[in-house]
Design a protein around this motif. Sequence first.
Motif, PDB file in Angstrom:
ATOM      1  N   VAL A 130      39.804  24.178  33.030  1.00  0.00           N
ATOM      2  CA  VAL A 130      40.923  24.806  33.585  1.00  0.00           C
ATOM      3  C   VAL A 130      41.183  25.025  35.029  1.00  0.00           C
ATOM      4  CG1 VAL A 130      42.065  27.193  33.653  1.00  0.00           C
ATOM      5  CG2 VAL A 130      41.072  26.326  31.534  1.00  0.00           C
ATOM      6  N   GLY A 131      42.218  24.742  35.771  1.00  0.00           N
ATOM      7  CA  GLY A 131      42.208  24.765  37.156  1.00  0.00           C
ATOM      8  C   GLY A 131      43.314  25.983  37.168  1.00  0.00           C
ATOM      9  N   ALA A 132      42.711  26.937  38.564  1.00  0.00           N
ATOM     10  CA  ALA A 132      43.524  28.154  38.697  1.00  0.00           C
ATOM     11  C   ALA A 132      43.013  28.764  39.956  1.00  0.00           C
ATOM     12  CB  ALA A 132      43.177  29.050  37.478  1.00  0.00           C
ATOM     13  N   MET A 133      43.784  29.378  40.729  1.00  0.00           N
ATOM     14  CA  MET A 133      43.410  29.934  42.053  1.00  0.00           C
ATOM     15  C   MET A 133      43.838  31.133  42.381  1.00  0.00           C
ATOM     16  SD  MET A 133      46.403  28.066  44.659  1.00  0.00           S
ATOM     17  CE  MET A 133      46.168  29.193  45.870  1.00  0.00           C
ATOM     18  N   SER A 134      44.399  32.113  41.243  1.00  0.00           N
ATOM     19  CA  SER A 134      44.937  33.339  41.418  1.00  0.00           C
ATOM     20  C   SER A 134      43.710  34.326  40.786  1.00  0.00           C
ATOM     21  CB  SER A 134      46.157  33.194  40.731  1.00  0.00           C
ATOM     22  OG  SER A 134      46.445  34.714  40.707  1.00  0.00           O
ATOM     23  N   ASP A 135      43.594  35.458  41.457  1.00  0.00           N
ATOM     24  CA  ASP A 135      42.776  36.577  41.051  1.00  0.00           C
ATOM     25  C   ASP A 135      43.458  37.813  41.028  1.00  0.00           C
ATOM     26  OD1 ASP A 135      40.329  35.675  39.989  1.00  0.00           O
ATOM     27  OD2 ASP A 135      39.135  35.695  41.713  1.00  0.00           O
ATOM     28  N   ASP A 136      44.837  37.555  40.901  1.00  0.00           N
ATOM     29  CA  ASP A 136      45.668  38.820  41.262  1.00  0.00           C
ATOM     30  C   ASP A 136      45.314  39.940  40.332  1.00  0.00           C
ATOM     31  OD1 ASP A 136      46.886  37.407  43.635  1.00  0.00           O
ATOM     32  OD2 ASP A 136      48.820  37.439  42.559  1.00  0.00           O
ATOM     33  N   TRP A 137      45.165  39.423  39.031  1.00  0.00           N
ATOM     34  CA  TRP A 137      45.213  40.473  37.953  1.00  0.00           C
ATOM     35  C   TRP A 137      43.805  41.128  37.935  1.00  0.00           C
ATOM     36  CZ3 TRP A 137      48.253  42.493  34.232  1.00  0.00           C
ATOM     37  CH2 TRP A 137      47.704  43.042  33.176  1.00  0.00           C
ATOM     38  N   ALA A 138      42.679  40.510  38.369  1.00  0.00           N
ATOM     39  CA  ALA A 138      41.564  41.278  38.570  1.00  0.00           C
ATOM     40  C   ALA A 138      41.554  42.126  39.918  1.00  0.00           C
ATOM     41  CB  ALA A 138      40.279  40.312  38.898  1.00  0.00           C
ATOM     42  N   ARG A 139      42.257  41.757  40.615  1.00  0.00           N
ATOM     43  CA  ARG A 139      42.182  42.687  41.929  1.00  0.00           C
ATOM     44  C   ARG A 139      43.061  43.995  41.621  1.00  0.00           C
ATOM     45  NH1 ARG A 139      42.855  37.775  44.863  1.00  0.00           N
ATOM     46  NH2 ARG A 139      45.162  38.281  45.112  1.00  0.00           N
ATOM     47  N   LEU A 140      44.289  43.530  40.857  1.00  0.00           N
ATOM     48  CA  LEU A 140      45.292  44.805  40.665  1.00  0.00           C
ATOM     49  C   LEU A 140      44.264  45.774  39.537  1.00  0.00           C
ATOM     50  CD1 LEU A 140      48.513  42.990  40.135  1.00  0.00           C
ATOM     51  CD2 LEU A 140      47.857  44.663  41.686  1.00  0.00           C
ATOM     52  N   GLN A 141      43.618  45.099  38.643  1.00  0.00           N
ATOM     53  CA  GLN A 141      42.982  45.963  37.557  1.00  0.00           C
ATOM     54  C   GLN A 141      42.031  46.782  38.163  1.00  0.00           C
ATOM     55  OE1 GLN A 141      44.607  46.461  34.777  1.00  0.00           O
ATOM     56  NE2 GLN A 141      43.833  45.023  33.293  1.00  0.00           N
ATOM     57  N   LEU A 142      41.006  46.233  39.036  1.00  0.00           N
ATOM     58  CA  LEU A 142      39.858  46.990  39.561  1.00  0.00           C
ATOM     59  C   LEU A 142      40.261  47.999  40.559  1.00  0.00           C
ATOM     60  CD1 LEU A 142      37.347  43.799  39.196  1.00  0.00           C
ATOM     61  CD2 LEU A 142      37.759  45.841  37.618  1.00  0.00           C
ATOM     62  N   SER A 143      41.343  47.716  41.281  1.00  0.00           N
ATOM     63  CA  SER A 143      41.812  48.632  42.471  1.00  0.00           C
ATOM     64  C   SER A 143      42.562  49.636  41.805  1.00  0.00           C
ATOM     65  CB  SER A 143      42.465  47.749  43.437  1.00  0.00           C
ATOM     66  OG  SER A 143      43.732  47.301  42.916  1.00  0.00           O
TER      67      SER A 143
END
Length: 1017
Positions: A130-143
Motif C-alpha cells: 500500500v502506498g500512502a503519505m497521510s497520517d491525518d486521522w491518527a493525529r486527529l484521533q490522538l490529539s
Amino acid sequence: MPGPFAGQAAEQGGGPFAGQAAGRIAVVGLDCRFPGAPDPDAFWRMLLAGAESVAPRPASRGATGEQPGAPGGFLDDADAFDHAFFGISRADATAMDPQQRLLLQTAWRALEDAGLSPLQLAGSNTGVFVGAMSDDWARLQLSDTAEPTPRLGIGAGRSMLANRLSYQLDLRGPSLTVDSACSSALLAVHLAVNSLLAGECDTAVVGGVNLVLTDALDAIYRQAGLAAPDGRCKPFGAASDGIGRAEGVGAVVLRRAADARRDGQPVHALLLGSAVNQDGRSNGIMAPSRRAQREVMLAACRRAGVEPAEVSFVEAHGTGTPIGDLIEARALGDVYGPGRAEPCGIGSVKGNIGHAEGAAGIAGLIKATLALRNGVIPPLATVGGEHPSLALRDHGLRLVERPEPLPADVTRVLIGVSSFGMGGSNAHVILAGAPREADAPQAALAADPALAPDSEEVSAAVFTLTAPSGEGLRRNAAAQAAALARLTPDWAGEPAAVPVGRVCWTSNRVRTGQAYRLALPAADLPGLVEALRDAASGEERCGNAPGETPVLGFLYTGQGAQYPGMTARLYRESALYRHHLDRASRALDPHLPGSVVELLLSGDEAVHRTDWTQPCVFAVEYALAATLAELGVRPDGVVGHSIGEFAAAVAAEALTLEEAAAVVAARATAMGALPEGGGMLAVRADVDALAELVEAEPLVSLAAVNGTGATVLAGDLGALARLRERFAEQGTGATALKVSHAFHSTLMEPVLPEFLRRAGRIPTGRPRLPMFSTVTGGVLDAVGDALDADYWCRHITGTVRFADAAQTMLRAGITHLVELGPKPVLLTLARRVPGGARVPGLSVLSGPQSGAQALAAAAAELYRQGAELDFDPLYTPADRRLTRLLPQVFDDSVRLWRRPSAPGAKPSAASTASSVAPRDHAERAGERAARTENPAEAVPASVAAVLGVDAAEVGRYDRFYDDLGFDSVMLMELKTLLEERLPALGELSLPEMMAALVSVDSLVSHLDEQLAVSRAA
C-alpha cells in the motif's frame, strides 16, 4: 517504426507472453474511487470526456487553521463503510482510519474483478503493498481524545493500512505500507513486482489511498508557492499555477503473467518493467531532479527490454507547478523524444481529479491500464493548452488533446507511467496491452479439437451470489441484474455480449462462500436478468442463510417410472451425465443382448419390457448419482425402491458397478423370461385396513407399503379383480398398474432358480454408509445384514417396505431428500411418512424434457440448501473461462465519520457522527458507577460497551469470536469493564476468563461460579 518488443524482447519471438514474458507481470484486477468517479467505469468515462472534478472543501474536511480550506477533489462518501460485511464491530470501524476502510472495500472489489474470491485466498501467500503519505486521522484521533485506547492504536497509523487488509482477509504474504510521499503507490507497485518475481508471493494486491482531513499540507503548499488558488491541477497547461489536492483510493491485483495465463484470468494489461531511484543531494530537497527522472525512466525501459522510442504515451506525474512541469517535460524529452517519427504523447490524470498524493501513482497506473484495455488514450484535461515555455514538440513530445484510438493489436502498444515524490523518491513503470480476451479461446479450440463441444452440448449453468445478510444479497442481486442487462441483446435471436455459461462459471468462482446464498439456473442472459430482478424484489424469493450442512438422503426410484427416450435429452446436452451413463451401459453390455444407451436414445417402447426396464432404470440412477458425486454431492444415507435398491447399494459401496450390473441383468432377464401373468393393484388405504381382505385371497401378496394410504397388492388377476370390487363397495380407491407380472409376490418364486443361475456367484456386500433397506425396513450398515444371494431373493418375492425404510432414514437424522430416477415418484410418498412433510426434497429429473437445465436446477437448489458444490463439471470447456462481473456492491447507508473538535475544545459527544467514539474519562466514570453483583447484567452491558452498541443487541448465546468478532484488544477491554462492574470478583484471571469465552452465556456462568466461590470464602 519498430514493434514494442524490439531489441531484447524481439529476440524471444515476440508477443507479450513469449520469451521474457516469463518475467512479465499481469494486471488482472482493479478497482478505484476518485472524485466524481465511484468506480472504474465512471473513472473511465470521466477520463475519456476530459472532465475534471474539483469542488469546495466539504464541512467534514473543515480547516484547522485561520484560513478556509482550499477547494480540491473530494470523495462524496468517504465516510460510508459496510463494516458488517467484514465482520467489524461498529465501534472498531468508528475508531478505524477511513483510509483503512476505503482500502478494504476497494481491494475486495479488485480481487473479484481479477476473478478471485477473496475468501478463498485465506491462508495464501498473497502480498499486500500500500502506498500512502497521510497520517491525518491518527493525529486527529490522538490529539482529540482524553484517553487513547488500544482500539485507537490499531485503527490509526500507516502501517495498519496494509496490515489491516492482510489481517482481515487472512493473507500470509508480504504486507507493508510504503511512504515515499507522492510516489508512494507506484513505488509499492515496484516492490510488489519484485516480490512476485522473487517468488515471495503468487498474487499481490497493490493499493494507494489518500484522504484530506486537515489543511496542514495546504498551508505548506501555500507557503512554498506550490498551491493552485482554485484547487485545480493544470498539468503542462498555459494556466498552470500549482497543486490542487485530491482524495482517492485505487487497487490493482498483480500476478505473474504465466500464472495468470495458466489460470485463465483475463488480463487488463502487462507490466513489463519498473524502476525506482532517488534524487540524492540535488537542487533542494523539495525540488525535482531532471537527471534522476531521466535515469529512472531509462532503467525501467531497460528492465522492460524495450527501446524508449517504442513507448507511444507517457502518463506523467504532471502536478501543474510551472517548475515541476518544466523539469519533468525536459526529462521526458531526454528519454522519449529522440529517434521517433511522431512525438510521444503525454498526459496526467491530475488534470481530472487533482493530486491524490500517496494515491497519485495508482491513479496514473489505473488510467494507463484502462487506456490499454479500452484501446483509447484519453485527452489531457488542462487549461489554456500547452504552456508556451515547454516547447514540447522541440523535445519530441506532445500533449494528448483529444481521445486517440490505439491500434487493434494493443500488445504492440507501450505506455510509461511516472510518479515522483517530494523529497526525491521516483518511480516509473512500462505497460503493454494484453491479448484480446476473445482471441484466446478460439485459438485454444483450434489447437485442441477435443475441447470443441458436441453440437447439442450445453452448460448446466448456475449463477451464484452470496452475501453476509439477506439485505446484502438482495442489493447485489439487483446490481447484478442491472449490469447483466447491459450485456443482453436488444433483438431476439441476437447473441449476447458474453455467453451465459461464462457469466455463471465466473460467479461460481468469485461470488460464493458467504452465509446467505442465491443460486439460479440460467439458460440465457435475459432469463438470468429476470430471475435476478425477481430475487431482489422480495426476501422470500432471495433466500435465507442455510442452517447446518444438509444431511442428504438419496431416494432411488423403482420400476414403473420409465418411459421411452428416458434421459436422452440430458445425455445429449451434458457430457458429465453422458460419461456416467456410458459407463453404466458398458458394465451391463456383457449381460444383455444390446446396449442400454442405444435403446434409450432410440426412444424404443421396449423400455417397458421387464428385461429392459430394470437395466435401464439402474443405469440412469447410477449415472445420476455419479453425476452428483462429481459435483461434490454425496449421500449420507440411501434407500432404493425395488430395482432402485441396486443403484442405492452401489452408492453405499456395498456393490461395485460391475457387480450390481451383473445381478441386475440376471434379475431382469430371469423375470422377463417368466410367462406374463398376474398384476398389481395400488390401493389408497393403509395396510392394516387391508389385512383381512388380503388373507382371504391366498394368491395375493402385499407387494409394497409406500406410506399412509399407499399400499400395493400383487398376485393373480382374478383375485385382484375380486378385491377391487370389494374396495369399490367400501369406497376405497384402487388403480390397476400397467405391469407384465405380479412383482414382489409369491408368483415370482419360479424366477428364483433362473435368477441364481444367471447371476452366478453373487457377492456378499456390506454398505459403507447407512443403507435403509426396503426388504427389512431397517438400516443396513457395515456390521448389519449382508447383501447376499438370500437377500436379493427376498428382494424379489418380498414386500417393499418403503414407508418403514423412509421413516427409519428420517429418524436417523436425514434433513434433505434427493430423488434419483426418471421422474419424481418417491418424494410424494416420503412426505406421507410421519415427519416427512417437513423435510425439503428435490428430484433431479422431472420427465422426458429434463435436460441440462434440470441438472442446473437441482444443483442450484442443493447449493441454496447449504450443500457445497464443485460447479466446474457442469460447464462445457468453452464456458470455463473467466469474464468480468460487477464486483461487490457494499452497503453505503452506515456513515462513520468522526469530526474532531476545534483546537483547545473539550471533547464531547458532538465530536462523533453516526457512531460511538472511543470512551473518554467521563464515560469511564459512568461505567464505574454502574456496579452490580449480577453477571447476567454486567456481561451484556460490558460487551455492548466494547462493541459500541446497545445492550439489547447482545444475544445470550452470541459467540465472542464467531458472532461478535472479538480480538485480543477487545478482550482486555472487556476484562477491565467487568472488573469495574463486578468489584466483588477483584482482578479476573485472564486464562480462566479466556477458557470461558465461548459465548455470552458461558461467560455469565463462569462469573456466577466465581462469585459463589468468593461469597463462600
